[in-house]
Write an enzyme that holds these catalytic residues in place. Structure first.
Site, PDB file in Angstrom:
ATOM      1  N   LYS A 153      11.562  57.504  82.510  1.00  0.00           N
ATOM      2  CA  LYS A 153      12.875  58.074  82.166  1.00  0.00           C
ATOM      3  C   LYS A 153      12.929  59.547  82.550  1.00  0.00           C
ATOM      4  O   LYS A 153      13.906  60.022  83.125  1.00  0.00           O
ATOM      5  CB  LYS A 153      13.144  57.887  80.660  1.00  0.00           C
ATOM      6  CG  LYS A 153      13.446  56.429  80.310  1.00  0.00           C
ATOM      7  CD  LYS A 153      13.408  56.140  78.816  1.00  0.00           C
ATOM      8  CE  LYS A 153      13.605  54.654  78.561  1.00  0.00           C
ATOM      9  NZ  LYS A 153      13.434  54.253  77.166  1.00  0.00           N
ATOM     10  N   GLN A 159      12.062  57.157  71.491  1.00  0.00           N
ATOM     11  CA  GLN A 159      11.508  55.904  72.011  1.00  0.00           C
ATOM     12  C   GLN A 159      11.051  54.994  70.865  1.00  0.00           C
ATOM     13  O   GLN A 159      10.323  55.419  69.966  1.00  0.00           O
ATOM     14  CB  GLN A 159      10.320  56.217  72.952  1.00  0.00           C
ATOM     15  CG  GLN A 159       9.747  54.997  73.644  1.00  0.00           C
ATOM     16  CD  GLN A 159      10.711  54.360  74.641  1.00  0.00           C
ATOM     17  OE1 GLN A 159      11.398  55.038  75.394  1.00  0.00           O
ATOM     18  NE2 GLN A 159      10.765  53.037  74.631  1.00  0.00           N
ATOM     19  N   ASP A 186      21.345  56.475  73.943  1.00  0.00           N
ATOM     20  CA  ASP A 186      20.794  55.121  73.873  1.00  0.00           C
ATOM     21  C   ASP A 186      21.837  54.146  73.320  1.00  0.00           C
ATOM     22  O   ASP A 186      21.702  52.936  73.459  1.00  0.00           O
ATOM     23  CB  ASP A 186      19.564  55.097  72.951  1.00  0.00           C
ATOM     24  CG  ASP A 186      18.296  54.721  73.698  1.00  0.00           C
ATOM     25  OD1 ASP A 186      18.402  54.269  74.854  1.00  0.00           O
ATOM     26  OD2 ASP A 186      17.207  54.865  73.116  1.00  0.00           O
TER      27      ASP A 186
END
Ligand code: NAP
Length: 284
Positions: A53, A97, A120
């Protein structure tokens, strides 16, 4: 006849070029879109994901910060970091994460992220916005699947879409996105009695289960579009999806491969969301 491949790498390249161009336009106005990625613990898979990412940001003109903490980080300490990132003007998107260590309440941490930076799309405000059709951030994986359908010019109106899996990050938002585009949507899960009876009716099937060969050729209507979200390992240890690719490839009209399908699209949509977070703050 074999299905036409929807190549996630090719599509990602196009979308990332657009991200880079829009990031350059922001930079010309003195704004660098920034993503903070927070990793807690030493989960090997997570370490690979966050590195990918961060690299994708760097390759496409976005600023990125990787914050890595030991598994002993307390929930309060993590919440304090999220709070600091919420207030950091150089950061437009925040990604924590998952999974987090067991002593940390992941939902509490997600809810601590400012919805304006929730790239997200997991915050309850983002989920609610998707549900009522308001602007918000869409979770990256199902958003990427929608882009794949868009890339083949597929009109979902009146089509029957079957989503296998009902997680908050893939299955449920996927179903809502398909519904928003006027598909008739069926959601299947581990309690579904006759999965094959459902999938055989489908014009579009999205498999998001996490088990190999959940979808085989005998379960697919000829010409259907098949999107494989699953990430599993085969007997040789190679990455594979939920779909029996070779079998279904002979029946479907379109199919996404694993690897090289939904995976790259997920990171691409994270870049898109981060860029949009910055653009929303500084509209032209
Ligand atoms: P998850 O939270 O474990 O959800 C799996 C879903 O599959 C659940 O809703 C479960 O039903 C359902 N299910 C399990 N066995 C089934 C069966 N035999 N028939 C029908 N449904 C069944 O997983 P997830 O986070 O949604 O992820 C799904 C897969 O996508 C995983 O392989 C994951 O690694 C992959 N993934 C890939 C990407 C990417 O970027 N490519 C991103 C995210 C996830 P119940 O709800 O009844 O338990």
């Amino acid at each position: 006849m074999t299905a036409q491949l929807i190549d996630g790498n090719v599509l990602s390249k196009q979308l990332r070029a657009d991200v880079a161009a829009r990031a350059a336009a922001l930079l010309a106005r003195g704004i660098t879109p920034g993503l903070a990625v927070v990793l807690v613990g030493e989960n090997a898979a997570s370490q690979v994901y966050v590195r990918n990412k961060v690299k994708a940001c760097q390759d496409n003109g976005l600023h990125s910060v990787l914050e890595q903490y030991p598994a002993t980080l307390t929930e309060a300490e993590l919440l304090a970091r999220v709070d600091a990132l919420n207030r950091d003007p150089a950061i437009h998107g925040i990604l924590v994460q998952l999974p987090l260590p067991a002593h940390i309440d992941a939902q509490k941490v997600i809810e601590a992220i400012s919805p304006e930076k929730d790239v997200d799309g997991f915050h309850v405000a983002s989920a609610g916005a998707l549900m009522v059709g308001q602007p918000g951030f869409w979770p990256c994986t199902p958003y990427g699947c929608m882009k794949m359908l868009e890339s083949i010019g597929y009109d979902l109106k009146g089509k029957h879409a079957v989503v296998i899996g009902r997680s908050n990050i893939v299955g449920k938002p996927m179903a809502l996105m398909l519904l928003q585009k006027n598909a008739t949507v069926t959601i299947c899960h581990s309690g579904t009695k006759d999965l094959k009876a459902m999938t055989l009716q489908a014009d579009v099937i999205v498999a998001a289960v996490g088990k190999r060969n959940v979808l085989t050729a005998d379960m697919v209507k000829p010409g259907a579009v098949v999107i494989d979200v699953g990430m599993n390992r085969n007997d040789e240890g190679k990455l594979c999806g939920d779909v029996d690719f070779d079998g279904v490839n002979a029946v479907a009209g379109y199919i996404t491969p694993v690897p090289g399908g939904v995976g790259p699209m997920t990171i691409t949509m994270l870049l898109v969301n981060t860029l949009e977070a910055a653009e929303r703050l500084f509209p032209i």
